[in-house]
Design an enzyme around this catalytic site. Structure first.
Site, short mmCIF file in Angstrom:
data_model
loop_
_atom_site.label_atom_id
_atom_site.label_comp_id
_atom_site.label_asym_id
_atom_site.label_seq_id
_atom_site.Cartn_x
_atom_site.Cartn_y
_atom_site.Cartn_z
N HIS A 250 11.02 -24.26 8.52
CA HIS A 250 10.18 -24.11 9.34
C HIS A 250 8.27 -24.35 9.21
CE1 HIS A 250 12.67 -25.01 13.50
NE2 HIS A 250 13.62 -25.54 12.33
N HIS B 150 8.10 -30.61 10.29
CA HIS B 150 7.81 -29.31 9.83
C HIS B 150 6.25 -29.05 8.61
CE1 HIS B 150 10.31 -27.75 12.30
NE2 HIS B 150 11.77 -28.56 11.34
N CYS C 11 3.98 -3.12 4.00
CA CYS C 11 2.96 -1.95 4.44
C CYS C 11 3.20 -0.78 5.50
CB CYS C 11 1.20 -2.33 4.94
SG CYS C 11 1.19 -2.95 6.42
N ASP D 166 0.65 -1.23 -0.46
CA ASP D 166 0.28 -0.34 0.05
C ASP D 166 0.82 1.16 0.27
OD1 ASP D 166 0.90 0.72 2.92
OD2 ASP D 166 -1.11 1.08 3.79
C1 RB5 Z 1 -1.82 2.67 6.22
O1 RB5 Z 1 -2.00 4.02 7.50
C2 RB5 Z 1 -1.25 1.57 7.13
O2 RB5 Z 1 -2.27 1.70 8.02
C3 RB5 Z 1 -1.26 0.27 7.10
O3 RB5 Z 1 -0.33 0.45 5.83
C4 RB5 Z 1 -1.02 -0.92 7.18
O4 RB5 Z 1 -0.17 -0.22 8.70
C5 RB5 Z 1 -1.59 -1.79 8.11
O5 RB5 Z 1 -1.35 -2.43 8.97
#
Ligand code: RB5
Length: 149
Positions: free
Chosen positions: A98, A133, A65, A9
């Site tokens: 694992h 595993h 993210c 993201d």
């Molecule tokens: C975005 O602000 C943020 O919430 C996203 O990148 C992430 O950290 C969510 O888990």
């Protein structure tokens, strides 16, 4: 050449770009977005790579993210995906050795660029050890099957 899917993201966009640069000479990288720092919803990107892994279009997947958490939660809803959120190299190796993690997720707001690239290298170069595993990973799959409709 091993084919690897990658997505992020906006919170993981810069790290995604760094990881792509780092891997592109040795791997075929398929970038599922996002393509800018504009705000987007992480599940939309986690699921793209997870579905590609599930269908065998890519062998493994990398997600980024802000924390690595939200996008991994979305990916782990796709059957057959085992996405580990990792912020150290030991866990990165173990998640493959694992747990046979076929996806890894990192938080751009958690790990710096240098550590992130070492984590990726550790995960990519480690092989699943199988044996006992495998039995445990199979049990994860059984739980998944039990709750899928
Ligand atoms: C975005 O602000 C943020 O919430 C996203 O990148 C992430 O950290 C969510 O888990």
């Amino acid at each position: 050449m091993k084919k690897i899917g990658i997505a992020s993201d906006h919170g993981g966009y810069n790290l995604k770009e760094e990881i792509k640069k780092h891997l592109q000479d040795e791997y075929e990288i398929v970038d599922f977005g996002t393509d800018s720092l504009d705000s987007v919803d992480y599940p939309d990107y986690g699921v793209k790579v997870a579905e590609a892994v599930m269908k065998g279009e890519v062998e493994e997947g990398i997600l980024c993210c802000g924390t690595g958490i939200g996008i991994s939660l979305a990916a782990n809803k796709v059957p057959g995906v085992r996405c580990a959120v990792v912020s150290d190299t030991f866990s990165a190796k173990m998640s493959k050795a694992h747990n046979n993690a076929n996806m890894i997720s990192l938080g751009e707001r958690v790990v710096g660029r240098g550590l992130a690239l070492e984590i990726i290298d550790a995960w990519i170069s480690t092989e699943f050890e199988g044996d006992r595993h495998q039995r445990r990973v199979d049990k994860i799959t059984e739980i998944e099957k039990k709750y899928s409709k």
